[in-house]
Design a protein around this motif. Structure first.
Motif, PDB file in Angstrom:
ATOM      1  N   LEU A  69       0.852  -1.195   0.000  1.00 43.20           N
ATOM      2  CA  LEU A  69       0.000   0.000   0.000  1.00 43.20           C
ATOM      3  C   LEU A  69       0.878   1.231   0.000  1.00 43.20           C
ATOM      4  O   LEU A  69       1.850   1.307   0.755  1.00 43.20           O
ATOM      5  N   ARG A  70       0.545   2.232  -0.834  1.00 48.85           N
ATOM      6  CA  ARG A  70       1.244   3.519  -0.840  1.00 48.85           C
ATOM      7  C   ARG A  70       0.203   4.639  -0.726  1.00 48.85           C
ATOM      8  O   ARG A  70      -0.804   4.634  -1.446  1.00 48.85           O
ATOM      9  N   VAL A  71       0.469   5.588   0.181  1.00 52.71           N
ATOM     10  CA  VAL A  71      -0.467   6.689   0.420  1.00 52.71           C
ATOM     11  C   VAL A  71       0.304   7.995   0.538  1.00 52.71           C
ATOM     12  O   VAL A  71       1.497   8.012   0.849  1.00 52.71           O
ATOM     13  N   THR A  72      -0.399   9.102   0.331  1.00 56.16           N
ATOM     14  CA  THR A  72       0.251  10.413   0.381  1.00 56.16           C
ATOM     15  C   THR A  72       0.072  11.120   1.715  1.00 56.16           C
ATOM     16  O   THR A  72       0.834  12.035   2.031  1.00 56.16           O
ATOM     17  N   THR A  73      -0.934  10.732   2.501  1.00 59.06           N
ATOM     18  CA  THR A  73      -1.173  11.396   3.787  1.00 59.06           C
ATOM     19  C   THR A  73      -1.363  10.360   4.894  1.00 59.06           C
ATOM     20  O   THR A  73      -1.744   9.212   4.642  1.00 59.06           O
TER      21      THR A  73
END
Length: 371
Positions: A250-254
């Motif tokens: 999983l990759r997220v910005t916030t």
């Protein structure tokens, strides 16, 4: 190689000692090389024994003991290339401006040039603050044994400089996505696939439903990506599979997106009530966001680079994680991608640009003296 360039010759010694994460003799050998380099200099050395079968870490301290928060440099000396890569597929060699070798770009080149800058400032006594340099050996697998010391040093620092490789054209990193990792396991009911097919409950069939569901959580508009890249299951071609598993990246910005997405993944329910599902994991690295403090530190770095003679730029938020994620999450101004320029990280065509060594070394030296 010593007839070509002294820095290339010295760095090539580091490349010749292969140090994949799980090869403890190689990782510890790299720590030995660093410790030997600073012998006789005004640099204190602390060695932290490895644990869980992984290699040691090394902390160097220098600068003035004036009670001010330190400037911290962080590098990892483990690589992804298995032992034997330099003999078979990626020999250490120079071709024009390119220096090839396992881990030269990610990130022995950056670690080496930063160490030279650290030594320069330690010898000259020109730092305004205490200086700390942390070398670790497990970053490539998520820093499971060194996260604590990374965070401890980060919290006590005025700024953190991470020597991961530069991005295209020498850009540095001022923001990274957060990283989550999850393991999903299924237990169904085995049966003979010919004689008793209806009695079985396929764990692989259940896994397929969830793989599609997780893949569907990707939202490019929000900078969220989900992927399943490792999976397995079953025992034989004529048996309804009782077990199956897969891993999720999983990759997220916030940080808020990380909490939301972790909750969604951990909350998955069985499609078939006769199949049990168990899910473990969570956010491995928090997002590293370009805060006003990070932006201000970047402007300082731009000024230093201009004095060296080149224009420093940063890149948009990158999807890859680093130890900079951990320190930035505490609000500590963090600059990343300060290492060597080049390309081909984690591949058999990995190289570094020799011409980038001197200016990147001067940039780090200037930051250690300026911050």
């Amino acid at each position: 190689m010593s007839s070509i360039d002294p820095s290339v010759s010295a760095l090539s010694v580091w490349l010749a000692l292969e140090s994949p994460t799980h090869h403890t003799p190689g990782v510890n050998g790299m720590m030995d090389l660093v410790a030997k380099e600073v012998e006789g200099l005004p640099i204190a050395v602390e060695r932290l024994p490895g644990r869980d079968g992984l290699g040691d870490s090394l902390i160097l301290r220098a600068g003035v003991a004036n009670g001010e928060p330190a400037v911290a440099v962080m590098s990892h000396l483990d690589t992804v290339h298995p032992v034997g890569t330099s003999a078979r597929d990626l020999p250490v060699r120079v071709e024009g401006d390119k220096l090839y070798g396992p881990g030269v770009y990610d990130m022995k080149g950056g670690a080496w040039l930063a160490l030279q800058a650290f030594k320069d400032v330690a010898k000259s006594g020109t730092a305004k603050r205490p200086l700390v340099f942390l070398f670790t050996g497990d970053e490539e697998i998520g820093s499971p044994t060194t996260r604590g010391v990374i965070e401890e040093i980060g919290r006590a620092s005025a700024a953190v400089l991470v020597t991961e490789p530069a991005r295209e054209g020498g850009k540095i990193v001022t923001a990274r996505k957060g990283v989550g990792r999850f393991e999903v396991k299924f237990e169904g009911r085995p049966a003979h696939s010919g004689a008793r097919h209806a009695d079985g409950r396929s764990a692989i069939r259940e896994a397929a439903h969830h793989i599609l569901a997780i893949d569907g959580m990707t939202d490019y508009g929000r900078g969220i990506t989900t992927s399943v890249a490792l999976m397995g299951g079953g025992t034989a071609a004529n048996v309804i599979p009782q077990h199956a598993w897969f891993s999720v990246d999983l990759r997220v910005t916030t940080a808020a997106d990380g909490i939301e997405m972790a909750k969604r993944i951990l909350g998955l329910k069985p499609h078939d009530p006769d199949v049990r599902i168990s899910i473990s994991g969570g956010m491995n690295r928090p997002p590293y966001e370009k805060t006003p403090a990070v932006a201000a530190l970047f402007e300082t770095a731009r000024g230093v680079a201009a004095g060296v003679g080149f224009e420093l730029q940063d890149c948009p938020m990158t999807g890859g994680g680093s130890d900079g994620n951990f320190t930035a999450a505490f609000g500590v101004p963090t600059l990343d991608g300060l290492g060597i320029d080049g390309a081909g990280a984690h591949t058999l065509s990995e190289y570094a640009l020799i011409s980038s060594i001197a200016p990147r070394r001067a940039l780090i030296k200037g930051l250690l003296e300026t911050i």
